[in-house]
Structure formats: C-alpha cells, structure tokens
Design a protein around this motif. Structure first.
Motif, PDB file in Angstrom:
ATOM      1  N   THR A 254     -36.667  -2.113  -0.826  1.00  0.00           N
ATOM      2  CA  THR A 254     -37.902  -2.825  -0.506  1.00  0.00           C
ATOM      3  C   THR A 254     -38.330  -2.621   0.935  1.00  0.00           C
ATOM      4  O   THR A 254     -37.491  -2.511   1.828  1.00  0.00           O
ATOM      5  N   PRO A 255     -39.643  -2.616   1.177  1.00  0.00           N
ATOM      6  CA  PRO A 255     -40.121  -2.598   2.557  1.00  0.00           C
ATOM      7  C   PRO A 255     -39.671  -3.887   3.259  1.00  0.00           C
ATOM      8  O   PRO A 255     -39.607  -4.943   2.643  1.00  0.00           O
ATOM      9  N   GLY A 256     -39.312  -3.796   4.501  1.00  0.00           N
ATOM     10  CA  GLY A 256     -38.886  -4.969   5.251  1.00  0.00           C
ATOM     11  C   GLY A 256     -37.419  -5.313   5.065  1.00  0.00           C
ATOM     12  O   GLY A 256     -36.955  -6.343   5.562  1.00  0.00           O
ATOM     13  N   LEU A 257     -36.666  -4.478   4.369  1.00  0.00           N
ATOM     14  CA  LEU A 257     -35.244  -4.691   4.172  1.00  0.00           C
ATOM     15  C   LEU A 257     -34.528  -4.678   5.527  1.00  0.00           C
ATOM     16  O   LEU A 257     -34.794  -3.828   6.368  1.00  0.00           O
ATOM     17  N   ARG A 258     -33.665  -5.636   5.757  1.00  0.00           N
ATOM     18  CA  ARG A 258     -32.877  -5.679   6.990  1.00  0.00           C
ATOM     19  C   ARG A 258     -31.421  -5.405   6.673  1.00  0.00           C
ATOM     20  O   ARG A 258     -30.845  -6.038   5.790  1.00  0.00           O
ATOM     21  N   LYS A 259     -30.825  -4.458   7.383  1.00  0.00           N
ATOM     22  CA  LYS A 259     -29.394  -4.184   7.250  1.00  0.00           C
ATOM     23  C   LYS A 259     -28.679  -4.956   8.355  1.00  0.00           C
ATOM     24  O   LYS A 259     -29.063  -4.889   9.518  1.00  0.00           O
ATOM     25  N   ILE A 260     -27.647  -5.676   7.986  1.00  0.00           N
ATOM     26  CA  ILE A 260     -26.958  -6.555   8.933  1.00  0.00           C
ATOM     27  C   ILE A 260     -25.498  -6.122   9.034  1.00  0.00           C
ATOM     28  O   ILE A 260     -24.833  -5.884   8.025  1.00  0.00           O
ATOM     29  N   ASN A 261     -25.023  -6.018  10.236  1.00  0.00           N
ATOM     30  CA  ASN A 261     -23.627  -5.692  10.509  1.00  0.00           C
ATOM     31  C   ASN A 261     -23.064  -6.813  11.370  1.00  0.00           C
ATOM     32  O   ASN A 261     -23.570  -7.075  12.449  1.00  0.00           O
ATOM     33  N   GLU A 262     -22.037  -7.490  10.878  1.00  0.00           N
ATOM     34  CA  GLU A 262     -21.450  -8.607  11.605  1.00  0.00           C
ATOM     35  C   GLU A 262     -19.978  -8.324  11.900  1.00  0.00           C
ATOM     36  O   GLU A 262     -19.264  -7.789  11.062  1.00  0.00           O
ATOM     37  N   THR A 263     -19.557  -8.705  13.076  1.00  0.00           N
ATOM     38  CA  THR A 263     -18.149  -8.624  13.451  1.00  0.00           C
ATOM     39  C   THR A 263     -17.673 -10.045  13.687  1.00  0.00           C
ATOM     40  O   THR A 263     -18.301 -10.799  14.431  1.00  0.00           O
ATOM     41  N   GLU A 264     -16.574 -10.404  13.027  1.00  0.00           N
ATOM     42  CA  GLU A 264     -16.089 -11.774  13.129  1.00  0.00           C
ATOM     43  C   GLU A 264     -14.579 -11.761  13.383  1.00  0.00           C
ATOM     44  O   GLU A 264     -13.848 -10.979  12.783  1.00  0.00           O
ATOM     45  N   ASP A 265     -14.144 -12.638  14.274  1.00  0.00           N
ATOM     46  CA  ASP A 265     -12.721 -12.788  14.559  1.00  0.00           C
ATOM     47  C   ASP A 265     -12.199 -13.917  13.671  1.00  0.00           C
ATOM     48  O   ASP A 265     -12.531 -15.086  13.858  1.00  0.00           O
ATOM     49  N   ILE A 266     -11.372 -13.569  12.688  1.00  0.00           N
ATOM     50  CA  ILE A 266     -10.799 -14.558  11.786  1.00  0.00           C
ATOM     51  C   ILE A 266      -9.291 -14.577  12.011  1.00  0.00           C
ATOM     52  O   ILE A 266      -8.585 -13.637  11.640  1.00  0.00           O
ATOM     53  N   GLU A 267      -8.842 -15.642  12.675  1.00  0.00           N
ATOM     54  CA  GLU A 267      -7.417 -15.822  12.978  1.00  0.00           C
ATOM     55  C   GLU A 267      -6.822 -14.597  13.651  1.00  0.00           C
ATOM     56  O   GLU A 267      -5.747 -14.124  13.291  1.00  0.00           O
ATOM     57  N   GLY A 268      -7.537 -14.081  14.621  1.00  0.00           N
ATOM     58  CA  GLY A 268      -7.063 -12.946  15.395  1.00  0.00           C
ATOM     59  C   GLY A 268      -7.255 -11.586  14.740  1.00  0.00           C
ATOM     60  O   GLY A 268      -6.892 -10.566  15.303  1.00  0.00           O
ATOM     61  N   LYS A 269      -7.843 -11.568  13.588  1.00  0.00           N
ATOM     62  CA  LYS A 269      -8.103 -10.302  12.894  1.00  0.00           C
ATOM     63  C   LYS A 269      -9.603 -10.046  12.894  1.00  0.00           C
ATOM     64  O   LYS A 269     -10.386 -10.904  12.468  1.00  0.00           O
ATOM     65  N   ILE A 270     -10.030  -8.887  13.379  1.00  0.00           N
ATOM     66  CA  ILE A 270     -11.450  -8.551  13.435  1.00  0.00           C
ATOM     67  C   ILE A 270     -11.907  -8.086  12.055  1.00  0.00           C
ATOM     68  O   ILE A 270     -11.375  -7.141  11.491  1.00  0.00           O
ATOM     69  N   MET A 271     -12.887  -8.789  11.532  1.00  0.00           N
ATOM     70  CA  MET A 271     -13.450  -8.461  10.220  1.00  0.00           C
ATOM     71  C   MET A 271     -14.885  -7.986  10.416  1.00  0.00           C
ATOM     72  O   MET A 271     -15.652  -8.615  11.139  1.00  0.00           O
TER      73      MET A 271
END
Length: 195
Positions: free
Chosen positions: A163-180
């Motif tokens: 679709t037009p206007g589609l946003r791709k999102i990339n998130e980095t999260e620290d969960i109990e010392g592990k980068i997800m």
C-alpha cells in the motif's frame, strides 16, 4: 476497456524491458521467497500427479514450470513477454519435451482460447495475477480451459504489503540484557480502498 488495454500495453512494455534482469535475478532455482513459501504450498494445493497437464499462467522465467515437469506433469506455460519466453526456453532445454512455452496475453480471449478446450487438469498462477491489468478474460476463460473438476491455484502478495504510505519500522530493544531487533510494518488505511 480501452483503459485496461492501455495499462496492459504499459505493463507488457515494462516486462519486456525488465525480462533479462528478472531472468538473471530468478536464475535456475528461483529466489528464497519462492523456494520456501510459494513453491511448497502451491505444490501441495495442486497435488501434481504424473502425466497431468498443467497450465502455468504468467510463467516468468519458467522456474515453476520446470518444477512441475520434474514432478512428472506435462506443462503448457505462457507469458506475454516475448523476451521472457525466449529466456525461459533457453533455461529449459532439458525439459522441452515436457514443457510447451508460448507467448500469450492473459487479457486476450482469443489467445487464451488458442491454448485448448477442457485440456488442463490444473492451472497455476504464481505471483502473476497482480501484474495482469485486467484478469476478467483469464478468470472467465478458466472454465473452458480446465477439465471438469479442474483446479486453479494462485498466489498473490497480500494487499497490505504494497500500500502507498506503508511504513517499515525497525526497533531495537534491550530485554534483560539481550538486544532484540524487531521489524514490522505499519498500515494506516488497511480497510480503505486506494484510488
């Protein structure tokens, strides 16, 4: 009808221009998307048996046509790009006794009917329908092309992924010392048709 004809001619021109690139990109074995997602489930739905006759619609560079031949089917495969069909024949030299490649426009009733009447056990369109400007002639022709109780299997990209206007999102999260790392898409008008 003239609007569809114009769109079809534009699409055909684009595919003729990109035929060499697409053929090289897909290669002899296709890409990972086709190998892991499309091919196994399409084969499962088709339930290919030896000596069946299968119509491959929008065959591209013939990867799936060759796979069907390996499974024992006789295949009539078509695409509307002359260059694509020529490249496909070159890639399929070992299968030409099982695969009949043709240049056919899926938006043209006469060309579709030239493929035969009640000839096919199954028809398949792998990731092709969204590139056909007007699928009405193809859909209306399938009952004449397929044998009684013949099956039509197709795969398409879900509309939410294009679709037009589609946003791709990339998130980095620290969960109990592990980068997800999480990848996602955001759709803002999923239920609203685009004009």
């Amino acid at each position: 009808m003239s609007e569809w004809r114009e769109l079809n001619e534009d699409s055909k021109t684009i595919w003729e221009q990109n035929a060499k690139h697409w053929d090289e990109y897909m290669g002899n074995e296709s890409n990972r998307f086709h190998q892991e997602l499309i091919r196994p489930y399409t084969e499962k739905l088709l339930k290919v048996k030896k000596r069946q006759t299968i119509l491959d619609i929008g065959c591209g560079n013939g990867n799936f046509s060759r796979r069907l031949a390996e499974l024992g089917a006789h295949v009539v495969a078509f695409d509307y790009s002359e260059q694509m069909v020529e490249s496909t024949k070159n890639r399929s030299e070992n299968y030409l006794n099982q695969i009949d490649y043709r240049v056919v426009d899926a938006t043209n009733y006469d060309e579709l009917f030239s493929l035969g009447n009640k000839k096919y056990d199954s028809a398949v369109a792998n990731m092709a329908l969204m590139d056909i400007a007007d699928i009405t002639p193809l859909v209306n022709s399938l009952h004449k092309l397929l044998k009684t109780n013949g099956t039509f299997v197709f795969s398409i990209t879900h509309p939410c992924f294009q679709t037009p206007g589609l946003r791709k999102i990339n998130e980095t999260e620290d969960i109990e010392g592990k980068i997800m790392i999480k990848n996602s898409i955001q759709i803002s008008k999923y239920l609203s048709p685009e004009s």
